[in-house]
Design a protein around this motif. Structure first.
Motif, PDB file in Angstrom:
ATOM      1  N   GLY A 110       0.813  -1.214   0.000  1.00 29.34           N
ATOM      2  CA  GLY A 110       0.000   0.000   0.000  1.00 29.34           C
ATOM      3  C   GLY A 110       0.849   1.268   0.000  1.00 29.34           C
ATOM      4  N   GLN A 111       2.061   1.142   0.532  1.00 31.91           N
ATOM      5  CA  GLN A 111       2.975   2.277   0.580  1.00 31.91           C
ATOM      6  C   GLN A 111       4.255   1.920  -0.168  1.00 31.91           C
ATOM      7  OE1 GLN A 111       1.950   5.051   1.980  1.00 31.91           O
ATOM      8  NE2 GLN A 111       0.074   4.125   2.811  1.00 31.91           N
ATOM      9  N   LYS A 112       4.982   2.916  -0.583  1.00 30.06           N
ATOM     10  CA  LYS A 112       6.235   2.714  -1.295  1.00 30.06           C
ATOM     11  C   LYS A 112       7.191   1.891  -0.421  1.00 30.06           C
ATOM     12  CE  LYS A 112       9.945   5.125  -3.639  1.00 30.06           C
ATOM     13  NZ  LYS A 112      10.680   6.389  -3.777  1.00 30.06           N
ATOM     14  N   LEU A 113       7.701   0.796  -0.984  1.00 28.96           N
ATOM     15  CA  LEU A 113       8.681  -0.019  -0.254  1.00 28.96           C
ATOM     16  C   LEU A 113       9.966   0.790  -0.126  1.00 28.96           C
ATOM     17  CD1 LEU A 113       8.159  -3.444  -2.102  1.00 28.96           C
ATOM     18  CD2 LEU A 113       7.204  -2.742   0.113  1.00 28.96           C
ATOM     19  N   LYS A 114      10.592   0.738   1.031  1.00 27.03           N
ATOM     20  CA  LYS A 114      11.812   1.505   1.248  1.00 27.03           C
ATOM     21  C   LYS A 114      13.024   0.583   1.318  1.00 27.03           C
ATOM     22  CE  LYS A 114      11.478   5.396   1.810  1.00 27.03           C
ATOM     23  NZ  LYS A 114      11.405   6.399   0.682  1.00 27.03           N
ATOM     24  N   LYS A 115      14.129   1.051   0.797  1.00 27.25           N
ATOM     25  CA  LYS A 115      15.387   0.341   0.999  1.00 27.25           C
ATOM     26  C   LYS A 115      15.719   0.452   2.492  1.00 27.25           C
ATOM     27  CE  LYS A 115      17.135   2.938  -2.177  1.00 27.25           C
ATOM     28  NZ  LYS A 115      18.073   3.661  -3.088  1.00 27.25           N
ATOM     29  N   ASP A 116      16.129  -0.664   3.076  1.00 18.86           N
ATOM     30  CA  ASP A 116      16.353  -0.595   4.526  1.00 18.86           C
ATOM     31  C   ASP A 116      17.819  -0.375   4.877  1.00 18.86           C
ATOM     32  OD1 ASP A 116      17.520  -3.004   4.073  1.00 18.86           O
ATOM     33  OD2 ASP A 116      16.137  -4.188   5.306  1.00 18.86           O
ATOM     34  N   GLY A 117      18.661  -0.203   3.854  1.00 22.59           N
ATOM     35  CA  GLY A 117      20.071   0.093   4.128  1.00 22.59           C
ATOM     36  C   GLY A 117      20.922  -1.148   4.267  1.00 22.59           C
ATOM     37  N   SER A 118      20.306  -2.323   4.287  1.00 24.45           N
ATOM     38  CA  SER A 118      21.069  -3.561   4.467  1.00 24.45           C
ATOM     39  C   SER A 118      21.625  -4.059   3.126  1.00 24.45           C
ATOM     40  CB  SER A 118      20.170  -4.651   5.059  1.00 24.45           C
ATOM     41  OG  SER A 118      19.230  -5.078   4.089  1.00 24.45           O
ATOM     42  N   GLY A 119      21.152  -3.487   2.034  1.00 23.35           N
ATOM     43  CA  GLY A 119      21.575  -3.962   0.719  1.00 23.35           C
ATOM     44  C   GLY A 119      20.822  -5.208   0.285  1.00 23.35           C
ATOM     45  N   VAL A 120      19.958  -5.703   1.140  1.00 21.36           N
ATOM     46  CA  VAL A 120      19.183  -6.908   0.830  1.00 21.36           C
ATOM     47  C   VAL A 120      17.803  -6.475   0.353  1.00 21.36           C
ATOM     48  CG1 VAL A 120      18.202  -9.036   1.773  1.00 21.36           C
ATOM     49  CG2 VAL A 120      20.422  -8.213   2.587  1.00 21.36           C
ATOM     50  N   ILE A 121      17.344  -7.073  -0.766  1.00 20.00           N
ATOM     51  CA  ILE A 121      16.017  -6.680  -1.226  1.00 20.00           C
ATOM     52  C   ILE A 121      14.957  -7.634  -0.690  1.00 20.00           C
ATOM     53  CG2 ILE A 121      16.549  -5.325  -3.274  1.00 20.00           C
ATOM     54  CD1 ILE A 121      16.233  -7.928  -4.894  1.00 20.00           C
ATOM     55  N   ALA A 122      13.819  -7.041  -0.408  1.00 17.00           N
ATOM     56  CA  ALA A 122      12.686  -7.824   0.086  1.00 17.00           C
ATOM     57  C   ALA A 122      12.296  -8.856  -0.967  1.00 17.00           C
ATOM     58  CB  ALA A 122      11.517  -6.898   0.365  1.00 17.00           C
ATOM     59  N   ASP A 123      11.955 -10.053  -0.522  1.00 17.34           N
ATOM     60  CA  ASP A 123      11.447 -11.062  -1.455  1.00 17.34           C
ATOM     61  C   ASP A 123      10.079 -10.634  -1.950  1.00 17.34           C
ATOM     62  OD1 ASP A 123      13.561 -12.742  -1.314  1.00 17.34           O
ATOM     63  OD2 ASP A 123      12.713 -14.014   0.252  1.00 17.34           O
ATOM     64  N   LEU A 124       9.889 -10.734  -3.256  1.00 12.83           N
ATOM     65  CA  LEU A 124       8.561 -10.471  -3.792  1.00 12.83           C
ATOM     66  C   LEU A 124       7.906 -11.816  -4.050  1.00 12.83           C
ATOM     67  CD1 LEU A 124       9.160  -7.665  -6.450  1.00 12.83           C
ATOM     68  CD2 LEU A 124       8.179  -7.425  -4.159  1.00 12.83           C
ATOM     69  N   LYS A 125       6.748 -12.036  -3.484  1.00  9.78           N
ATOM     70  CA  LYS A 125       6.000 -13.260  -3.789  1.00  9.78           C
ATOM     71  C   LYS A 125       5.178 -12.997  -5.040  1.00  9.78           C
ATOM     72  CE  LYS A 125       5.443 -16.234   0.164  1.00  9.78           C
ATOM     73  NZ  LYS A 125       5.767 -15.393   1.340  1.00  9.78           N
ATOM     74  N   LEU A 126       5.284 -13.895  -6.000  1.00 11.12           N
ATOM     75  CA  LEU A 126       4.567 -13.699  -7.260  1.00 11.12           C
ATOM     76  C   LEU A 126       3.439 -14.711  -7.402  1.00 11.12           C
ATOM     77  CD1 LEU A 126       7.564 -13.175  -9.738  1.00 11.12           C
ATOM     78  CD2 LEU A 126       6.287 -11.452  -8.463  1.00 11.12           C
ATOM     79  N   SER A 127       2.369 -14.305  -8.053  1.00 13.99           N
ATOM     80  CA  SER A 127       1.280 -15.216  -8.430  1.00 13.99           C
ATOM     81  C   SER A 127       1.170 -15.193  -9.952  1.00 13.99           C
ATOM     82  CB  SER A 127      -0.060 -14.754  -7.876  1.00 13.99           C
ATOM     83  OG  SER A 127       0.017 -14.505  -6.522  1.00 13.99           O
ATOM     84  N   GLU A 128       0.709 -16.300 -10.526  1.00 12.01           N
ATOM     85  CA  GLU A 128       0.556 -16.342 -11.973  1.00 12.01           C
ATOM     86  C   GLU A 128      -0.702 -15.582 -12.381  1.00 12.01           C
ATOM     87  OE1 GLU A 128       1.739 -20.092 -13.583  1.00 12.01           O
ATOM     88  OE2 GLU A 128       0.484 -19.802 -15.355  1.00 12.01           O
ATOM     89  N   ASN A 129      -0.600 -14.831 -13.443  1.00 10.97           N
ATOM     90  CA  ASN A 129      -1.751 -14.092 -13.951  1.00 10.97           C
ATOM     91  C   ASN A 129      -2.679 -14.998 -14.743  1.00 10.97           C
ATOM     92  OD1 ASN A 129      -1.814 -11.421 -13.096  1.00 10.97           O
ATOM     93  ND2 ASN A 129      -0.171 -10.831 -14.498  1.00 10.97           N
ATOM     94  N   PRO A 130      -3.947 -14.606 -14.882  1.00  6.51           N
ATOM     95  CA  PRO A 130      -4.846 -15.380 -15.740  1.00  6.51           C
ATOM     96  C   PRO A 130      -4.350 -15.335 -17.182  1.00  6.51           C
ATOM     97  CG  PRO A 130      -5.850 -13.276 -15.122  1.00  6.51           C
ATOM     98  CD  PRO A 130      -4.597 -13.423 -14.318  1.00  6.51           C
ATOM     99  N   ASP A 131      -4.582 -16.417 -17.910  1.00 10.28           N
ATOM    100  CA  ASP A 131      -4.207 -16.465 -19.319  1.00 10.28           C
ATOM    101  C   ASP A 131      -5.427 -16.075 -20.156  1.00 10.28           C
ATOM    102  OD1 ASP A 131      -3.660 -17.338 -21.994  1.00 10.28           O
ATOM    103  OD2 ASP A 131      -2.007 -18.522 -21.182  1.00 10.28           O
ATOM    104  N   ILE A 132      -5.364 -14.910 -20.730  1.00 11.37           N
ATOM    105  CA  ILE A 132      -6.528 -14.361 -21.437  1.00 11.37           C
ATOM    106  C   ILE A 132      -6.807 -15.155 -22.705  1.00 11.37           C
ATOM    107  CG2 ILE A 132      -7.386 -12.285 -22.606  1.00 11.37           C
ATOM    108  CD1 ILE A 132      -5.390 -10.887 -20.377  1.00 11.37           C
ATOM    109  N   LEU A 133      -5.735 -15.472 -23.444  1.00 11.80           N
ATOM    110  CA  LEU A 133      -5.910 -16.241 -24.685  1.00 11.80           C
ATOM    111  C   LEU A 133      -6.501 -17.622 -24.388  1.00 11.80           C
ATOM    112  CD1 LEU A 133      -5.456 -16.646 -27.743  1.00 11.80           C
ATOM    113  CD2 LEU A 133      -3.098 -17.310 -27.205  1.00 11.80           C
ATOM    114  N   ALA A 134      -5.984 -18.294 -23.371  1.00 16.02           N
ATOM    115  CA  ALA A 134      -6.486 -19.626 -23.039  1.00 16.02           C
ATOM    116  C   ALA A 134      -7.933 -19.560 -22.557  1.00 16.02           C
ATOM    117  CB  ALA A 134      -5.602 -20.273 -21.975  1.00 16.02           C
ATOM    118  N   THR A 135      -8.256 -18.512 -21.807  1.00 12.25           N
ATOM    119  CA  THR A 135      -9.637 -18.353 -21.330  1.00 12.25           C
ATOM    120  C   THR A 135     -10.589 -18.160 -22.508  1.00 12.25           C
ATOM    121  OG1 THR A 135      -8.781 -17.344 -19.308  1.00 12.25           O
ATOM    122  CG2 THR A 135     -11.124 -17.018 -19.767  1.00 12.25           C
TER     123      THR A 135
END
Ligand code: CTP
Ligand code: CA
Length: 227
Positions: A110-135
């Motif tokens: 909901g808010q801009k993710l901030k760099k925390d200074g550790s040099g480590v990036i937050a893991d982004l969890k991804l979900s698969e999008n719907p397939d429009i062509l297949a639908t």
């Protein structure tokens, strides 16, 4: 060609075309997207409209003018694209030229993710999008009679495109080679292989041509199909 009779062989036919990228938000200022100028999808929408079809173009963010005589629905995400495409049904023809992002971030911050200074990036969890062509390709009363998809491949183009056609259940696949160096992305030219059947006898190789040429060639083939 002023004064010439205008031929509208697709008049009475409805078409829905997807174009451009989708943007999948990470947070209010960042997103995930595929590369896409929208040039090919917009040109197809214009060519179908010029042939007399009633065209709805569902487009992600692009910097192109709206094609003439086309109803344009602007969306950002794949899920919005799917909703807009389904809302445009019933249609006789569907052409999926959009470069839909395959994944979205599972939980948009909901808010801009901030760099925390550790040099480590937050893991982004991804979900698969719907397939429009297949639908769109699923059998059912609302399935467009002709469903056309694209396959952008970087190797074994025909083989991968044929597998993609089977997996998606669409009628035709326009395959193009997007290997680095071919200049396809953002460029004005496309070399297309039309795969319209289960075996190679129906394959067509189209001469390398501009995206407007590809669009007109596809409109021509669609006109033939409905003739
Ligand atoms: N497509 C779609 N919805 C998606 C993904 C793709 O409608 N979520 C459509 C594209 O518009 C194109 C076709 O499917 O017409 C093939 O897209 P492509 O990215 O080549 O295929 P994918 O199935 O996503 O496979 P991959 O990216 O792994 O090669
Ligand atoms: Ca993909």
């Amino acid at each position: 060609l002023e004064g010439q009779p205008v031929s509208k062989p697709l008049s009475g036919k409805k078409a829905v075309v997807t174009s451009g990228p989708t943007y999948e938000p990470i947070d209010p200022v960042r997103y995930i997207a595929n590369r896409s100028s929208g040039k090919q999808g917009h040109a197809i929408a214009a060519a179908l409209a010029a042939a007399g079809a009633d065209v709805t173009l569902v487009s992600g963010p692009v910097s192109l003018p709206d094609p003439m005589g086309v109803k344009v629905v602007r969306i950002e995400t794949a899920r919005q694209m799917l909703d807009a495409v389904l809302a445009a049904l019933p249609a006789d023809i569907a052409v999926c030229a959009a470069a839909v992002a395959d994944w979205r971030v599972a939980e948009e911050a909901g808010q801009k993710l901030k760099k925390d200074g550790s040099g480590v990036i937050a893991d982004l969890k991804l979900s698969e999008n719907p397939d429009i062509l297949a639908t769109l390709s699923q059998k059912g009363p609302k399935r467009p009679q002709l469903v056309v998809g694209f396959a952008a491949e970087t190797e074994n183009v025909i083989e991968h495109a044929r597998a993609k056609r089977a997996r998606k259940g669409c009628d035709w696949i326009l395959a193009n080679d997007v290997a680095p160096g071919t200049g396809t992305f953002g460029g004005d030219h496309n070399e297309i292989f039309l795969i319209s059947g289960v075996d190679a006898t129906s394959d067509e190789t189209w001469p390398r041509q501009g995206k407007n040429g590809v669009a007109r060639a596809l409109a021509e083939r669609i006109i033939q199909h409905f003739a």
